[in-house]
Design a protein around this motif. Structure first.
Motif, PDB file in Angstrom:
ATOM      1  N   SER A 130      22.045  -1.770  11.759  1.00 56.87           N
ATOM      2  CA  SER A 130      21.468  -2.870  10.997  1.00 56.87           C
ATOM      3  C   SER A 130      19.964  -2.772  10.824  1.00 56.87           C
ATOM      4  O   SER A 130      19.421  -3.230   9.812  1.00 56.87           O
ATOM      5  N   TYR A 131      19.264  -2.173  11.811  1.00 53.63           N
ATOM      6  CA  TYR A 131      17.805  -2.262  11.807  1.00 53.63           C
ATOM      7  C   TYR A 131      17.077  -0.918  11.798  1.00 53.63           C
ATOM      8  O   TYR A 131      15.846  -0.896  11.806  1.00 53.63           O
ATOM      9  N   VAL A 132      17.804   0.187  11.795  1.00 57.74           N
ATOM     10  CA  VAL A 132      17.155   1.499  11.689  1.00 57.74           C
ATOM     11  C   VAL A 132      17.411   2.047  10.294  1.00 57.74           C
ATOM     12  O   VAL A 132      18.552   2.396   9.963  1.00 57.74           O
ATOM     13  N   SER A 133      16.391   2.099   9.478  1.00 62.43           N
ATOM     14  CA  SER A 133      16.546   2.527   8.089  1.00 62.43           C
ATOM     15  C   SER A 133      16.552   4.036   7.943  1.00 62.43           C
ATOM     16  O   SER A 133      17.060   4.575   6.962  1.00 62.43           O
ATOM     17  N   GLY A 134      15.957   4.743   8.904  1.00 60.45           N
ATOM     18  CA  GLY A 134      15.852   6.189   8.811  1.00 60.45           C
ATOM     19  C   GLY A 134      14.545   6.660   8.226  1.00 60.45           C
ATOM     20  O   GLY A 134      14.238   7.860   8.248  1.00 60.45           O
ATOM     21  N   ILE A 135      13.734   5.733   7.718  1.00 63.32           N
ATOM     22  CA  ILE A 135      12.437   6.101   7.152  1.00 63.32           C
ATOM     23  C   ILE A 135      11.470   6.514   8.257  1.00 63.32           C
ATOM     24  O   ILE A 135      10.760   7.506   8.143  1.00 63.32           O
ATOM     25  N   ALA A 136      11.451   5.704   9.324  1.00 61.41           N
ATOM     26  CA  ALA A 136      10.612   6.005  10.494  1.00 61.41           C
ATOM     27  C   ALA A 136      11.449   5.721  11.739  1.00 61.41           C
ATOM     28  O   ALA A 136      11.223   4.731  12.440  1.00 61.41           O
ATOM     29  N   PRO A 137      12.455   6.562  12.020  1.00 54.59           N
ATOM     30  CA  PRO A 137      13.436   6.252  13.067  1.00 54.59           C
ATOM     31  C   PRO A 137      12.839   6.071  14.452  1.00 54.59           C
ATOM     32  O   PRO A 137      13.270   5.184  15.197  1.00 54.59           O
ATOM     33  N   VAL A 138      11.871   6.882  14.833  1.00 56.23           N
ATOM     34  CA  VAL A 138      11.297   6.762  16.179  1.00 56.23           C
ATOM     35  C   VAL A 138      10.558   5.437  16.321  1.00 56.23           C
ATOM     36  O   VAL A 138      10.717   4.725  17.319  1.00 56.23           O
ATOM     37  N   ARG A 139       9.758   5.094  15.313  1.00 57.21           N
ATOM     38  CA  ARG A 139       9.017   3.842  15.374  1.00 57.21           C
ATOM     39  C   ARG A 139       9.952   2.639  15.376  1.00 57.21           C
ATOM     40  O   ARG A 139       9.752   1.678  16.125  1.00 57.21           O
TER      41      ARG A 139
END
Length: 202
Positions: free
Chosen positions: A134-143
């Protein structure tokens, strides 16, 4: 992550960490039997162990869980077995007189044991995967994974302390006789019921 998404994440974290579940039931029972001070390592293991698990799942470990049905099934049975053992341990705990639970039979969970329990708890896996999806878009996964971990850490630190302190207060009110033994037995039944529910859901 937008402000609305962050507030939704915070609300979800607070709801899932504060509501009754195996971790909170065990903390309340340990607080009642052993007192707040002796249960503190257990509480910290829950508060920090689950957020670390969420972080790892958000970075891709959850894909292993989703892609391996045999692993999910084995984890469900292992988790249920561990929880049934914990239910017996909680339900048969026999506290003794002493300051902050000193002298009680057995011992509370250590930090490492409480943190390790998260990894055999199928409910924790499902929650972690749901949050990540729901909340990890993959654009900045670590952040994004770090932010989710910090939110759950904050929620977990407050909820674990509250449940432990509530259990300790209940223990002081019930004393060390039959009433506290009945309370522990009830907590053990609740943990056992959670284990059976996990098997049915697996």
């Amino acid at each position: 992550m937008t402000a609305d998404q962050f507030l939704a994440l915070l609300g979800f974290a607070l709801a899932t960490t504060w509501t009754p579940g195996p971790n909170n039931v065990m903390l309340a029972a340990s607080g009642a039997t052993h007192g707040w001070r002796r249960t503190l390592p257990h509480a910290m293991g829950v508060a920090l162990g689950f957020p670390f698990m969420v972080f790892a799942v958000a970075l891709g470990l959850g894909e292993v869980f989703e892609a391996a049905p045999a692993f999910r099934s084995g984890l469900a049975w292992l988790g249920a077995a561990v929880m049934l053992w914990l239910a017996w341990r909680i339900g048969t705990a026999r506290p003794a007189a002493g300051v902050d639970g000193e002298g009680a039979q057995g011992r509370p969970f250590s930090f490492v044991e409480a943190a390790a329990f998260q990894w055999v708890n199928p409910k924790a896996w499902v929650m972690s995967i749901g949050v990540s999806a729901s909340y990890v878009s993959g654009i900045a996964p670590v952040r994004e994974a770090l932010l989710i971990m910090l939110v759950f850490m904050l929620a977990g630190l407050t909820s674990s302390q509250a449940w432990t302190a509530s259990g300790a207060a209940i223990g002081r009110a019930l004393g060390t006789g039959p009433r506290l033994r009945l309370f522990n037995a009830t907590m053990g039944v609740l943990v056992a019921a959670s284990a059976l529910w996990l098997l049915l859901e697996a």
